[in-house]
Write a protein that holds these residues in place. Structure first.
Motif, PDB file in Angstrom:
ATOM      1  N   PHE A   1     -17.677 -98.444  70.922  1.00 43.41           N
ATOM      2  CA  PHE A   1     -19.107 -98.147  70.812  1.00 43.41           C
ATOM      3  C   PHE A   1     -19.530 -96.810  71.412  1.00 43.41           C
ATOM      4  O   PHE A   1     -20.722 -96.567  71.567  1.00 43.41           O
ATOM      5  CB  PHE A   1     -19.918 -99.307  71.420  1.00 43.41           C
TER       6      PHE A   1
ATOM      7  N   ILE B   1     -22.010 -94.343  69.313  1.00 47.88           N
ATOM      8  CA  ILE B   1     -23.438 -94.579  69.056  1.00 47.88           C
ATOM      9  C   ILE B   1     -24.199 -94.604  70.384  1.00 47.88           C
ATOM     10  O   ILE B   1     -23.629 -94.857  71.441  1.00 47.88           O
ATOM     11  CB  ILE B   1     -23.697 -95.874  68.238  1.00 47.88           C
ATOM     12  N   THR B   2     -25.494 -94.350  70.301  1.00 48.62           N
ATOM     13  CA  THR B   2     -26.328 -94.310  71.515  1.00 48.62           C
ATOM     14  C   THR B   2     -26.675 -95.723  71.977  1.00 48.62           C
ATOM     15  O   THR B   2     -26.476 -96.700  71.250  1.00 48.62           O
ATOM     16  CB  THR B   2     -27.660 -93.573  71.239  1.00 48.62           C
TER      17      THR B   2
ATOM     18  N   ARG C   1     -29.662 -96.907  72.397  1.00 50.47           N
ATOM     19  CA  ARG C   1     -30.704 -97.387  71.475  1.00 50.47           C
ATOM     20  C   ARG C   1     -30.096 -97.942  70.191  1.00 50.47           C
ATOM     21  O   ARG C   1     -30.487 -99.008  69.718  1.00 50.47           O
ATOM     22  CB  ARG C   1     -31.609 -96.202  71.080  1.00 50.47           C
ATOM     23  N   GLU C   2     -29.147 -97.198  69.639  1.00 49.96           N
ATOM     24  CA  GLU C   2     -28.507 -97.639  68.391  1.00 49.96           C
ATOM     25  C   GLU C   2     -27.756 -98.959  68.587  1.00 49.96           C
ATOM     26  O   GLU C   2     -27.750 -99.827  67.719  1.00 49.96           O
ATOM     27  CB  GLU C   2     -27.567 -96.543  67.867  1.00 49.96           C
TER      28      GLU C   2
ATOM     29  N   ILE D   1     -30.154-101.887  68.637  1.00 45.02           N
ATOM     30  CA  ILE D   1     -30.566-102.202  67.264  1.00 45.02           C
ATOM     31  C   ILE D   1     -29.438-102.889  66.504  1.00 45.02           C
ATOM     32  O   ILE D   1     -29.646-103.889  65.813  1.00 45.02           O
ATOM     33  CB  ILE D   1     -30.997-100.903  66.536  1.00 45.02           C
ATOM     34  N   PHE D   2     -28.245-102.350  66.650  1.00 48.82           N
ATOM     35  CA  PHE D   2     -27.058-102.876  65.961  1.00 48.82           C
ATOM     36  C   PHE D   2     -26.844-104.357  66.272  1.00 48.82           C
ATOM     37  O   PHE D   2     -26.703-105.185  65.370  1.00 48.82           O
ATOM     38  CB  PHE D   2     -25.831-102.064  66.394  1.00 48.82           C
TER      39      PHE D   2
ATOM     40  N   ALA E   1     -29.573-106.671  64.905  1.00 51.18           N
ATOM     41  CA  ALA E   1     -29.540-106.770  63.442  1.00 51.18           C
ATOM     42  C   ALA E   1     -28.428-107.707  62.981  1.00 51.18           C
ATOM     43  O   ALA E   1     -28.614-108.516  62.069  1.00 51.18           O
ATOM     44  CB  ALA E   1     -29.360-105.386  62.831  1.00 51.18           C
ATOM     45  N   ILE E   2     -27.269-107.612  63.614  1.00 51.23           N
ATOM     46  CA  ILE E   2     -26.175-108.538  63.290  1.00 51.23           C
ATOM     47  C   ILE E   2     -26.644-109.976  63.480  1.00 51.23           C
ATOM     48  O   ILE E   2     -26.465-110.832  62.613  1.00 51.23           O
ATOM     49  CB  ILE E   2     -24.953-108.294  64.216  1.00 51.23           C
TER      50      ILE E   2
ATOM     51  N   PRO F   1     -23.328-111.054  71.592  1.00 54.89           N
ATOM     52  CA  PRO F   1     -23.405-109.909  72.504  1.00 54.89           C
ATOM     53  C   PRO F   1     -24.786-109.231  72.533  1.00 54.89           C
ATOM     54  O   PRO F   1     -25.364-108.968  71.468  1.00 54.89           O
ATOM     55  CB  PRO F   1     -22.357-108.942  71.948  1.00 54.89           C
TER      56      PRO F   1
ATOM     57  N   ILE G   1     -35.971-107.411  67.374  1.00 55.35           N
ATOM     58  CA  ILE G   1     -35.750-107.427  65.929  1.00 55.35           C
ATOM     59  C   ILE G   1     -36.532-108.615  65.384  1.00 55.35           C
ATOM     60  O   ILE G   1     -36.487-109.698  65.945  1.00 55.35           O
ATOM     61  CB  ILE G   1     -34.247-107.587  65.594  1.00 55.35           C
TER      62      ILE G   1
ATOM     63  N   VAL H   1     -37.317-103.543  63.007  1.00 56.27           N
ATOM     64  CA  VAL H   1     -37.349-103.369  64.459  1.00 56.27           C
ATOM     65  C   VAL H   1     -38.810-103.389  64.891  1.00 56.27           C
ATOM     66  O   VAL H   1     -39.550-102.440  64.631  1.00 56.27           O
ATOM     67  CB  VAL H   1     -36.680-102.042  64.880  1.00 56.27           C
TER      68      VAL H   1
END
Lengths: 123, 123, 123, 123
Positions: free
Chosen positions: D8, D11-12, D14-15, D18-19, D22-23, D57, D103, D118
């Protein structure tokens, strides 16, 4: 509409008790396999599986046991795993008129397969 | 292990043909409902549903028709929708020894319900 | 309604590319895990998974590989098994404006876990 | 293995927030859509959805509301129905280091679509 007369007059009461239990067992397996679970959430998942399936036609009772040994065997680094068929020990009780049946799923090691069968039927 | 003798000697051949078809119909519904689908992917989803379920015990053939009218009714701004029970018109053919059965699901408007029943059974 | 403006103006294009791919990866896993599969139906199931998920917003391409080794490891007496997370090797390609991302799932032995992560992202 | 560093670092924070959310939202939808439900079992299903998804997670909290109005709209002759996307009003709270995200899924009538987006993100 008389659903029983319209759609179920070609099968016996015994057959209907088996039919409805088998549908619900197939449903239970394929609806819930894949759900994230660990020892802390085992109970709420069992309850939800039982209550959901009890709604279906002719289902009198549902007893779900998620096998702790199988759950622990497949545990991951993230402290949970996905529900799989080998963890399921379930009895679905159906009643149609005077006939009562119990449909069972349990993992049979020798077959490496979660077998669904009619555990008991009485009329 | 003789699975038939060990686990299925308490039910008749007719009952077994009904049992196996009912499991697979419950499985099909709860495995695939929710899948993204539109008119372009309808065919590959039907094929996959048919081939998957044909693997289960005693299943001779599976015919899946995703109803185009119901699919279009629930279409979204994003040009696809989720598979729902009212779109399903399915026949599962089982064979156990000399008994053949057809388990059917079809949406019954009057019940607002995708009904599963034994369409035909012969021995 | 301008959906992008209304609902997605609070995140960057990169974040959106990650967001949409992650949704579809979570969807793919939990929709299809549990499906009956063997080497003969592997192909049709992969195709159906790819086509279904490609319908979702921002998804450019989906590559599904059901790992044959894991499939064979869990084979049963009945010549098929249920799809599990450890069998999945999937890449979901997303595109939002000029940003392209690849979301991946693969089974990591060391974690005993099918890990989802962003394999590549470029803008 | 240091999973964060290994998988990981591209990615930031923040990302990542979100990731992961979303999963879990994609997972929740596709795992539970299709489940039998009525007003009596709504609560146990909501609880099970919340507890299951909270295991994944970076998920701090999950709030599931099955919309009663949509549930009643699709009620059948058999006093239950199948969970569909339009019934879902869900917030998944994620936390990665100092970043918190929410989310959301909610049904948007104008789109005839259960939109995932989001709702909030702060760092």
């Amino acid at each position: 509409m008389d659903v029983d007369k319209e759609y179920f007059s070609n099968i016996t009461t015994r057959e209907r008790a088996i039919f409805e239990g088998a549908i619900s067992m197939g449903a239970l397996f394929h609806q819930f396999v894949g759900t994230p679970v660990n020892k802390d959430t085992k109970k709420s998942l069992e309850t939800s599986m039982e209550e959901s399936l009890k709604l279906q036609p002719a289902i009198e009772d549902v007893e779900v046991e998620i096998r702790f040994d199988k759950l622990e065997e497949s545990m991951t680094e993230f402290d949970y795993t996905s529900l799989t068929g080998d963890m399921l020990d379930v009895k679905i009780h159906t009643k149609v008129e005077n006939v009562k049946a119990i449909i069972r799923i349990e993992f049979i090691e020798e077959l490496n397969y979660p077998l669904m069968y009619v555990e008991k039927i009485e009329d």
